[in-house]
Design an enzyme around this catalytic site. Structure first.
Site, PDB file in Angstrom:
ATOM      1  N   CYS A   1      -5.819  32.861 -24.505  1.00 16.77           N
ATOM      2  CA  CYS A   1      -5.556  31.876 -23.447  1.00 16.77           C
ATOM      3  C   CYS A   1      -5.516  30.468 -24.035  1.00 16.77           C
ATOM      4  O   CYS A   1      -4.703  29.632 -23.624  1.00 16.77           O
ATOM      5  CB  CYS A   1      -6.631  31.952 -22.366  1.00 16.77           C
ATOM      6  SG  CYS A   1      -6.890  33.594 -21.670  1.00 16.77           S
TER       7      CYS A   1
ATOM      8  N   CYS B   1     -11.357  31.996 -24.105  1.00 15.04           N
ATOM      9  CA  CYS B   1     -10.507  33.108 -24.538  1.00 15.04           C
ATOM     10  C   CYS B   1      -9.505  32.572 -25.556  1.00 15.04           C
ATOM     11  O   CYS B   1      -8.732  31.664 -25.250  1.00 15.04           O
ATOM     12  CB  CYS B   1      -9.784  33.693 -23.331  1.00 15.04           C
ATOM     13  SG  CYS B   1      -8.401  34.764 -23.715  1.00 15.04           S
TER      14      CYS B   1
END
Length: 477
Positions: free
Chosen positions: A405, A402
């Site tokens: 992230c 991600c």
């Protein structure tokens, strides 16, 4: 009369002692006020009192953070200098070949256009007078220095040249992105907040498993509790794990607690900024009580949740201590948070110094001198192992699928790595020359400064959010 005098004296003594108790009560640990068995009690019953390996308590941290540090920190992090972070989100994972990326739209990162970044930040360098430019040409392209302050003075020009000769790679606890790489781009952190993205499951577990299982000094025979990649675990594994952990030296124990605290902080943010509703009328983000309970409720986590929250407080203490220690570096007259706007730069520095002096005034700091003490050879070897493992963890961030992230993972590991670099550079900081024209063995790049303050901002926000979750959970039947 003698009996009355004795009685009055006794009353006076009692009142004095009660008054003294009132004066010190701010620092004294208080029991969790929530009823036993309640939702709030199950998450926070152990998040009180003194922390392990420290002289500090949870309540003292809550007080200085929630009422003093947090508001000032939020103001600072909204300024141009701290909101723009240069990062390479395209580096390949160095540990495994599965480089699949998350297709969820909330995982995407909005990158900055060049015209959105202030010129002073974009230059990645000092600005110089015309007279100085000719002298600097012989030293190569000064804009590659990644410097953090700016001045038109001859004194600063000499400081820049000193920077060009200084390579602190050996002092770093993490792998830093090459800011001059064409793959490195600016990100506005305010437009890309850390929050729930939907990135979870085996891919996310693999990241944390690699961190805990391969980089926390843990033998394979000791099982980490609640490891989602290992089936058939129970409370026995947890008992054995903590028995092993308590038997470690303080340095290795601290290493685990720092990473556990970082993990807890991330989970607090994901629970506090959760996508509650997404439909034609728009998105609604807010606190997800169930998500918080899944991660921190003692019954739902076999006792792990409250331990994780206590480790969050330990992480706060470590980063707070680093901020207090680095104050002399930022106090030097030639240091500026350069954006190209002199008035803003001056205000930002005043706000930063105010924050750091407040951090220094905290009376219950972690004592880093308790670490890497004893035999010099053994301490040096342990410190190098500590550094090696943390560098590995910073490289693991390039394996996160991600992108949002990955962004916050890279920033927070670099921020913590910078805090560790500061803590273990005490002698270099103490011997800093007052003038920037003199050589110095301790330097911070702009990237490190931005990561350090934003990482601490994440921890500070997490602790502030715990106050909100306590209140929300107290209303749950």
């Amino acid at each position: 009369m003698g009996s009355l005098a004795s009685f009055l004296h006794l009353i006076g003594l009692v009142l004095f002692l009660l008054g003294a108790g009132t004066v010190t009560s701010q620092q004294d640990p208080s029991p969790d006020p929530s009823p036993p068995g309640s939702a709030a009690h199950r998450c926070f019953c152990q998040v009180t009192g003194h922390l392990d390996d420290c002289t500090c308590d949870v309540e003292s941290i809550d007080h200085i953070n929630n009422h003093k540090l947090f508001p000032k920190l939020q103001r600072l992090l909204q300024t141009d200098y701290f909101r723009f972070y240069k990062v390479n989100l395209n580096k390949p994972c160095p540990f495994w070949t599965d480089n699949s990326h998350c297709g969820i739209r909330h995982c995407a990162v909005k990158l900055c256009e060049l015209n959105e970044v202030p010129d002073g930040i974009k230059s990645d360098s000092f600005k110089y007078s015309e007279e100085a430019q000719g002298e600097l040409e012989e030293c190569g392209k000064v804009e590659k220095l990644g410097a953090v302050n700016s001045s038109l003075s001859e004194e600063t020009r000499r400081a820049v040249l000193e920077w060009s000769r200084h390579d602190d790679a050996a002092d770093r606890f993490c792998e830093a992105d090459d800011e001059q790489s064409p793959d490195s781009q600016y990100v506005d952190l305010l437009l890309n907040p850390e929050r729930f993205t939907g990135y979870k499951g085996p891919a996310a577990w693999r990241i944390w498993n690699s961190i805990y299982e391969e980089n926390c000094f843990k033998p394979s025979t000791v099982r980490r509790p609640l490891n989602p990649l290992v089936s058939g675990q129970g409370t026995a594994e947890g008992t054995l794990f903590y028995s092993w952990l308590e038997g470690l030296c303080v340095e290795k124990r601290a290493f685990f607690r720092l990473l556990s605290g970082l993990h807890a902080s991330i989970n607090v943010h994901l629970s506090a900024r959760y996508l509650l509703d997404d439909n034609w009328s728009g998105q609604r983000w807010g606190h997800n009580i169930s998500e918080f309970q899944q991660r921190f409720d003692a019954e739902l986590t076999e006792g792990e949740g409250p331990r994780r929250l206590r480790n969050l407080y330990f992480l706060f203490l470590i980063e707070l201590r680093a901020l207090s220690k680095v104050l002399p570096y930022f106090e030097r007259p030639n240091f500026l948070l350069y954006t190209g706007d002199p008035a803003q730069d001056s205000r930002n520095k005043d706000l930063l110094l105010e924050l750091l002096r407040l951090a220094k005034s905290f009376p219950l700091h972690f004592d880093e001198n308790s670490m890497f003490a004893g035999d010099k050879k053994e301490a040096a070897k342990l410190k190098e192992d500590f550094r090696f493992h943390f560098r590995n963890i910073s490289r693991i961030m390039d394996c996160v699928g991600c992108f949002k992230c990955r962004l916050w993972g890279k920033l927070q590991t670099q921020g913590l790595g910078t805090a560790l670099k500061i803590l273990f550079s005490e002698k270099q900081i103490e011997s800093l020359p007052e003038s920037g024209s003199s050589p110095s063995s301790f330097q911070l790049t702009r990237q490190e400064v931005v990561a350090l303050l934003n990482a601490f901002g994440r921890i500070s926000t997490s602790i502030k959010e715990l106050e909100h979750f306590r209140d929300l959970l107290s209303k749950v039947q």
